[in-house]
Design a protein around this motif. Structure first.
Motif, PDB file in Angstrom:
ATOM      1  N   ALA A 162     -10.062  -2.036   6.580  1.00  7.29           N
ATOM      2  CA  ALA A 162      -9.592  -0.781   7.175  1.00  7.29           C
ATOM      3  C   ALA A 162      -9.172   0.203   6.101  1.00  7.29           C
ATOM      4  N   GLY A 163      -8.582  -0.302   5.009  1.00 13.98           N
ATOM      5  CA  GLY A 163      -8.157   0.588   3.935  1.00 13.98           C
ATOM      6  C   GLY A 163      -9.308   1.326   3.283  1.00 13.98           C
ATOM      7  N   SER A 164     -10.351   0.594   2.899  1.00 11.82           N
ATOM      8  CA  SER A 164     -11.487   1.247   2.232  1.00 11.82           C
ATOM      9  C   SER A 164     -12.251   2.155   3.189  1.00 11.82           C
ATOM     10  N   LEU A 165     -12.402   1.734   4.455  1.00 17.09           N
ATOM     11  CA  LEU A 165     -13.099   2.576   5.422  1.00 17.09           C
ATOM     12  C   LEU A 165     -12.297   3.838   5.727  1.00 17.09           C
ATOM     13  N   ALA A 166     -10.983   3.712   5.794  1.00 18.00           N
ATOM     14  CA  ALA A 166     -10.148   4.898   6.034  1.00 18.00           C
ATOM     15  C   ALA A 166     -10.295   5.906   4.896  1.00 18.00           C
ATOM     16  N   VAL A 167     -10.380   5.412   3.670  1.00 17.61           N
ATOM     17  CA  VAL A 167     -10.598   6.311   2.531  1.00 17.61           C
ATOM     18  C   VAL A 167     -11.960   6.982   2.640  1.00 17.61           C
TER      19      VAL A 167
END
Length: 306
Positions: A162-167
């Motif tokens: 979720a962190g990388s996709l949110a970025v």
């Protein structure tokens, strides 16, 4: 623990069909160091006495909490390797070769799918690694001892992804490094679980320890925000994004809370778990389509590949 209790088993305990030794777990005497550790962790993470007793009587250190320890050791090894290779331990991100590794997420290389997960093994410097490692070990290892590697791994990996996709959706030109997405998912889920079961949690100095955890999270998040907007060493590529932290928090406060609250029940029996898991899956699918089509449709000016 992998052999989670069913609803009927829990009802049998509550009805007295299974006798758990001792009136209170705190009354147990003559315990060895390992047993005292298990009792301490039970009071740190579980809100009901019946759960704490059952966990104390059942835990055998087999398997040990290997997942969080393995991830942490791998992060340290990778950091030391690049520390010697780049000849710096503080602010490694300022090295021109930092992003040339095959591990960090970079918007120009987003088609390399492993980078959405492998970025956790790279850190901007020893201060970044130290804060993440401390929170990861102090919170992640006890949670894994209670809930098992499968459940904690699910929350951790979902937070990382979720962190990388949110970025990639909100900070489209920035790279990503660090394990903050997974760490913040675990810490946020644990803190929310403590707050929601405040009266049942019998751990010592609850308020002080929560305050310290929030301070550590705020310091790390503030460091990430400062670094993101600090003039990059090698423009036009910006410094790593801080949005991964927020993605981890959202996962922790939704999917993570459900996982930690239902210690005695199988996750597949929980309708709320499936609701949050479906929402998370929908987010991942939308983010994938965003990465495929939005960059070209919006004509985003990306930094050159490392």
């Amino acid at each position: 623990m992998s052999n989670k209790r069913s609803n009927s088993f829990r009802r049998a305990i509550l009805q007295g069909s299974r006798q758990l030794k001792g009136c209170s777990l705190r009354d147990e005497v003559g315990l060895g160091l390992s047993q005292q550790l298990v009792r301490h962790i039970a009071y740190e993470t579980l809100p009901r006495e019946v759960d704490r007793k059952w966990y104390f009587d059942s835990y055998t250190y087999c398997p040990p909490p290997w997942l969080i320890l393995t991830i942490t050791i791998a992060e340290v090894v990778v950091f030391m390797y690049y520390g010697f290779q780049l000849d710096r331990l503080v602010l490694q991100v300022s090295s021109p070769s930092f992003l040339k590794s095959h591990l960090p997420y970079h918007p120009q290389l987003r088609a390399q799918a492993w980078r959405y997960l492998s970025y956790i093994f790279m850190h901007t410097g020893i201060e970044h690694l130290g804060l993440n490692m401390a929170m990861q070990l102090l919170v992640g290892v006890p949670l894994e001892m209670v809930h098992g590697a499968l459940r904690i791994g699910l929350v951790y990996v979902c937070g990382v992804l979720a962190g990388s996709l949110a970025v990639s959706v909100t900070d489209m030109t920035a790279p990503v490094v660090g394990s903050s997405g997974g760490v913040y998912a675990l810490v946020s889920a644990h803190l929310a679980n403590v707050v929601m079961n405040w009266s049942g949690m019998k751990c010592q100095f609850k308020l002080f320890r929560m305050a310290m955890a929030l301070v550590c999270m705020s310091v790390e998040f503030g460091r990430a925000v400062w670094l993101r907007f600090y003039p990059p060493a090698f423009p036009p590529c910006p410094n790593p994004s801080f949005v991964a932290h927020l993605g981890g928090v959202v996962v922790g406060l939704t999917l993570g809370v459900v996982v930690l609250q239902n210690y005695e029940q199988r996750l597949q029996e929980q309708s709320l778990f499936w609701i949050f898991f479906c929402v998370y899956t929908l987010f991942v699918l939308c983010a994938v389509f965003w990465n495929i089509f939005a960059y070209s449709l919006l004509d985003v000016r990306l930094p050159p590949p490392p």
